[in-house]
Design an enzyme around this catalytic site. Structure first.
Site, PDB file in Angstrom:
ATOM      1  N   ARG A   1       7.005   0.202   1.595  1.00  0.00           N
ATOM      2  CA  ARG A   1       6.612  -1.041   2.688  1.00  0.00           C
ATOM      3  C   ARG A   1       5.874  -1.880   2.004  1.00  0.00           C
ATOM      4  O   ARG A   1       4.819  -1.794   1.240  1.00  0.00           O
ATOM      5  CB  ARG A   1       6.137  -0.365   3.741  1.00  0.00           C
ATOM      6  CG  ARG A   1       6.897   0.159   4.944  1.00  0.00           C
ATOM      7  CD  ARG A   1       6.049   1.057   5.918  1.00  0.00           C
ATOM      8  NE  ARG A   1       5.746   2.297   5.182  1.00  0.00           N
ATOM      9  CZ  ARG A   1       5.247   3.264   5.554  1.00  0.00           C
ATOM     10  NH1 ARG A   1       4.558   3.121   6.539  1.00  0.00           N
ATOM     11  NH2 ARG A   1       5.198   4.309   5.041  1.00  0.00           N
TER      12      ARG A   1
ATOM     13  N   LYS B   1      -2.560   4.993   7.901  1.00  0.00           N
ATOM     14  CA  LYS B   1      -2.802   5.558   9.151  1.00  0.00           C
ATOM     15  C   LYS B   1      -2.776   6.979   9.364  1.00  0.00           C
ATOM     16  O   LYS B   1      -2.015   7.560   8.584  1.00  0.00           O
ATOM     17  CB  LYS B   1      -1.690   5.086   9.977  1.00  0.00           C
ATOM     18  CG  LYS B   1      -1.667   3.620  10.218  1.00  0.00           C
ATOM     19  CD  LYS B   1      -0.383   3.210  11.008  1.00  0.00           C
ATOM     20  CE  LYS B   1      -0.130   1.793  10.984  1.00  0.00           C
ATOM     21  NZ  LYS B   1       0.462   1.132   9.737  1.00  0.00           N
TER      22      LYS B   1
ATOM     23  N   CYS C   1      -9.384  -8.890  16.384  1.00  0.00           N
ATOM     24  CA  CYS C   1      -8.342  -8.980  15.194  1.00  0.00           C
ATOM     25  C   CYS C   1      -8.992  -8.424  13.907  1.00  0.00           C
ATOM     26  O   CYS C   1     -10.181  -8.784  13.606  1.00  0.00           O
ATOM     27  CB  CYS C   1      -8.029 -10.620  14.946  1.00  0.00           C
ATOM     28  SG  CYS C   1      -6.825 -10.560  13.734  1.00  0.00           S
TER      29      CYS C   1
ATOM     30  N   CYS D   1      -2.355 -18.707  14.915  1.00  0.00           N
ATOM     31  CA  CYS D   1      -2.157 -17.802  16.274  1.00  0.00           C
ATOM     32  C   CYS D   1      -2.497 -18.608  17.291  1.00  0.00           C
ATOM     33  O   CYS D   1      -3.219 -19.504  17.263  1.00  0.00           O
ATOM     34  CB  CYS D   1      -3.146 -16.527  16.291  1.00  0.00           C
ATOM     35  SG  CYS D   1      -3.194 -15.437  14.545  1.00  0.00           S
TER      36      CYS D   1
ATOM     37  N   ARG E   1      -7.682  -9.073  11.108  1.00  0.00           N
ATOM     38  CA  ARG E   1      -7.684  -9.991   9.982  1.00  0.00           C
ATOM     39  C   ARG E   1      -8.460 -11.350  10.211  1.00  0.00           C
ATOM     40  O   ARG E   1      -8.059 -12.529   9.892  1.00  0.00           O
ATOM     41  CB  ARG E   1      -6.360 -10.565   9.708  1.00  0.00           C
ATOM     42  CG  ARG E   1      -5.285  -9.386   9.003  1.00  0.00           C
ATOM     43  CD  ARG E   1      -4.401  -9.764   8.259  1.00  0.00           C
ATOM     44  NE  ARG E   1      -3.601  -8.430   8.307  1.00  0.00           N
ATOM     45  CZ  ARG E   1      -2.370  -8.500   8.615  1.00  0.00           C
ATOM     46  NH1 ARG E   1      -1.841  -9.116   9.454  1.00  0.00           N
ATOM     47  NH2 ARG E   1      -2.060  -7.162   8.517  1.00  0.00           N
TER      48      ARG E   1
ATOM     49  N   ASP F   1     -10.019  -1.263  14.751  1.00  0.00           N
ATOM     50  CA  ASP F   1     -10.523  -1.258  13.397  1.00  0.00           C
ATOM     51  C   ASP F   1     -12.128  -1.577  13.440  1.00  0.00           C
ATOM     52  O   ASP F   1     -12.508  -2.574  14.122  1.00  0.00           O
ATOM     53  CB  ASP F   1      -9.812  -2.046  12.258  1.00  0.00           C
ATOM     54  CG  ASP F   1      -8.352  -1.554  12.200  1.00  0.00           C
ATOM     55  OD1 ASP F   1      -8.242  -0.298  12.191  1.00  0.00           O
ATOM     56  OD2 ASP F   1      -7.628  -2.288  12.018  1.00  0.00           O
TER      57      ASP F   1
ATOM     58  N   CYS G   1      -7.525 -13.252  18.745  1.00  0.00           N
ATOM     59  CA  CYS G   1      -7.956 -12.247  19.687  1.00  0.00           C
ATOM     60  C   CYS G   1      -9.181 -11.591  19.108  1.00  0.00           C
ATOM     61  O   CYS G   1      -9.496 -11.463  17.806  1.00  0.00           O
ATOM     62  CB  CYS G   1      -6.898 -11.009  19.389  1.00  0.00           C
ATOM     63  SG  CYS G   1      -5.180 -11.765  19.583  1.00  0.00           S
TER      64      CYS G   1
ATOM     65  N   ASP H   1      -6.108   3.601  11.677  1.00  0.00           N
ATOM     66  CA  ASP H   1      -6.140   3.312  10.096  1.00  0.00           C
ATOM     67  C   ASP H   1      -7.296   3.583   9.450  1.00  0.00           C
ATOM     68  O   ASP H   1      -8.291   2.796   9.714  1.00  0.00           O
ATOM     69  CB  ASP H   1      -5.832   1.661  10.419  1.00  0.00           C
ATOM     70  CG  ASP H   1      -4.384   1.290   9.518  1.00  0.00           C
ATOM     71  OD1 ASP H   1      -4.415   1.932   8.514  1.00  0.00           O
ATOM     72  OD2 ASP H   1      -3.759   0.487   9.857  1.00  0.00           O
TER      73      ASP H   1
ATOM     74  N   ARG I   1       0.878  -1.182  -0.096  1.00  0.00           N
ATOM     75  CA  ARG I   1       0.046  -0.002  -0.005  1.00  0.00           C
ATOM     76  C   ARG I   1       0.985   1.171   0.118  1.00  0.00           C
ATOM     77  O   ARG I   1       0.362   2.119  -0.651  1.00  0.00           O
ATOM     78  CB  ARG I   1      -0.991  -0.048   1.129  1.00  0.00           C
ATOM     79  CG  ARG I   1      -1.712   1.053   1.378  1.00  0.00           C
ATOM     80  CD  ARG I   1      -3.167   1.011   2.411  1.00  0.00           C
ATOM     81  NE  ARG I   1      -2.523   0.416   3.440  1.00  0.00           N
ATOM     82  CZ  ARG I   1      -3.310   0.141   4.384  1.00  0.00           C
ATOM     83  NH1 ARG I   1      -4.492   0.350   4.546  1.00  0.00           N
ATOM     84  NH2 ARG I   1      -2.858  -0.270   5.680  1.00  0.00           N
ATOM     85  N   TYR I   2       1.824   1.161   0.755  1.00  0.00           N
ATOM     86  CA  TYR I   2       2.711   2.244   0.822  1.00  0.00           C
ATOM     87  C   TYR I   2       3.753   2.165  -0.002  1.00  0.00           C
ATOM     88  O   TYR I   2       4.218   0.984  -0.238  1.00  0.00           O
ATOM     89  CB  TYR I   2       3.321   2.520   2.312  1.00  0.00           C
ATOM     90  CG  TYR I   2       2.347   2.674   3.279  1.00  0.00           C
ATOM     91  CD1 TYR I   2       1.711   4.012   3.456  1.00  0.00           C
ATOM     92  CD2 TYR I   2       1.989   1.688   4.090  1.00  0.00           C
ATOM     93  CE1 TYR I   2       0.681   4.058   4.350  1.00  0.00           C
ATOM     94  CE2 TYR I   2       0.951   1.630   4.968  1.00  0.00           C
ATOM     95  CZ  TYR I   2       0.269   2.998   5.159  1.00  0.00           C
ATOM     96  OH  TYR I   2      -0.674   3.196   6.134  1.00  0.00           O
TER      97      TYR I   2
END
Ligand code: SF4
Length: 359
Positions: free
Chosen positions: A91, A312, A107, A100, A109, A268, A104, A305, A87-88
């Site tokens: 990076r 961000k 999350c 995982c 994702r 998010d 969480c 974000d 996206r950037y």
């Protein structure tokens, strides 16, 4: 990882569940698994416990708002190859696993994690490495997932080796919650296998002082001793850590273990998290308290974000009261006003610059 608690009957043999938790475990989206390591479960208190609330689904998780998004950061729109998001300009984010130790409940994702069948294989990794070779503007690669430390030491080392073979890649970042959810994973063997690929930054994700155990401290100390630069990205969660005293206590502990508080994220807008999200005003209020009372070393950037893939934005409490002719009036954390005067020649130079500006 093999001993993770994943089924309702296993969980009920360890924890007395509330009705809401039982409804959450049974009714949760089949795409977003439930799992927790025995270590993380050992930190649980009652139903309001800030650790437990991050791991056990509750009835409120079944609520979907019309503004919720499946992929809030539009990562998939920015994926030129299957397991890489770009996206950037400088990076890229590489998804190396969808597993995982703990899933969480907040999350971002959750559309991906827990789906073992979607785990990337060697051909996807090869395509991502090839993209990096063809895209020299990328200097910084975030190794993410899921939690990359779910892979074996040798697999992780092989990924780092392939990334290091890309001449334009300067920095590797390992995004992992293992120091929080499975700190025993940070072994001497692991750090020895990876340190040869330095510089590696580790982004971890502590959210509450209750996660700050001797085991977690050992994991952070081991990473810092081996030369990893470690930073923390907490997520503000309602009733869990959305107060300044909790954030200060957490960040003090992190600094003692050479982990720099890096970001404090607004949660998010992913489906099923409305009950965990707090207001942006609350985040600014916490930051305002931190600014006046805590060392700058322990103050993270407060970031949202942007939903839809805007990237961000960082927010700061507004401390500028007025500005006129080089006279700036600011407010401190107690509400008192202070004036800063620019030198007259700087004010004049600014005036000329703005007159010369063709816009
Ligand atoms: S460890 Fe990270 S990727 Fe895995 S469930 Fe938690 S927040 Fe999501």
């Amino acid at each position: 990882m093999r001993h993770r608690v994943t089924r309702l009957d296993e969980l009920e043999s360890l924890v007395r569940l509330s009705d809401s938790e039982r409804a959450g475990v049974v009714g949760r989206s089949p795409q977003f698994s439930f799992a927790a390591t025995p270590y993380y479960v050992s930190l649980f208190g009652g139903p309001a416990c800030p650790v437990r609330r991050q791991a056990i689904p509750v009835r409120d998780e079944l609520v979907q708002l019309h503004t919720d998004l499946r992929d809030p950061l539009a990562e998939e729109e920015h994926s030129p190859v299957e397991i890489l998001s770009h996206r950037y300009p400088d990076r890229a984010l590489l998804y190396v696993t969808h597993n995982c130790p703990v899933y969480c409940r907040h999350c971002t994702r959750q559309r991906k994690v827990g789906d073992a069948a979607s785990a990337p294989g060697s051909s996807e990794l090869a395509a991502a490495i090839d993209y990096l070779h063809r895209t020299p503007s990328i200097r910084d690669v975030l190794i993410s997932g899921g939690d990359p430390l779910s892979l074996s030491d040798s697999r992780l080392a092989a990924i780092c080796r392939q990334l290091r073979a890309v001449p334009s890649v300067e920095i590797l970042r390992l995004c992992t919650r293992n120091p929080v959810t499975l700190p025993q994973r940070i072994t001497s063997q692991l750090v020895d296998a990876l340190r040869i690929y330095h510089p590696i930054y580790v982004n971890t994700h502590f959210n509450h002082p209750r996660e700050c155990t001797p085991e977690a401290a050992l994991a952070l100390d081991r990473l810092a001793d081996a030369g990893f630069a470690v930073g923390n990205q907490m997520v503000l969660l309602r009733g869990i850590n959305d107060d300044a005293a909790t954030v200060i206590e957490l960040n003090r502990w992190l600094l003692r273990h050479r982990c720099r508080p890096y970001y404090m994220f607004q949660c998010d807008p992913v489906g099923g998290t409305a009950h965990l999200r707090t207001s942006i005003a609350r985040g600014l209020e916490i930051l305002d308290r931190l600014r006046g009372t805590f060392s700058g070393l322990g103050i993270p950037a407060f970031a949202v974000d942007l939903p839809g893939g805007g990237g961000k934005v960082t927010l700061t409490p507004d401390r500028l009261v007025s500005e006129h002719e080089g006279r700036y009036v600011f407010r401190d954390h107690r509400g008192r006003e202070f004036t800063y005067h620019e030198p007259p020649e700087v004010v004049q130079a600014e005036k000329f610059a703005s007159h010369d500006d063709p816009r």
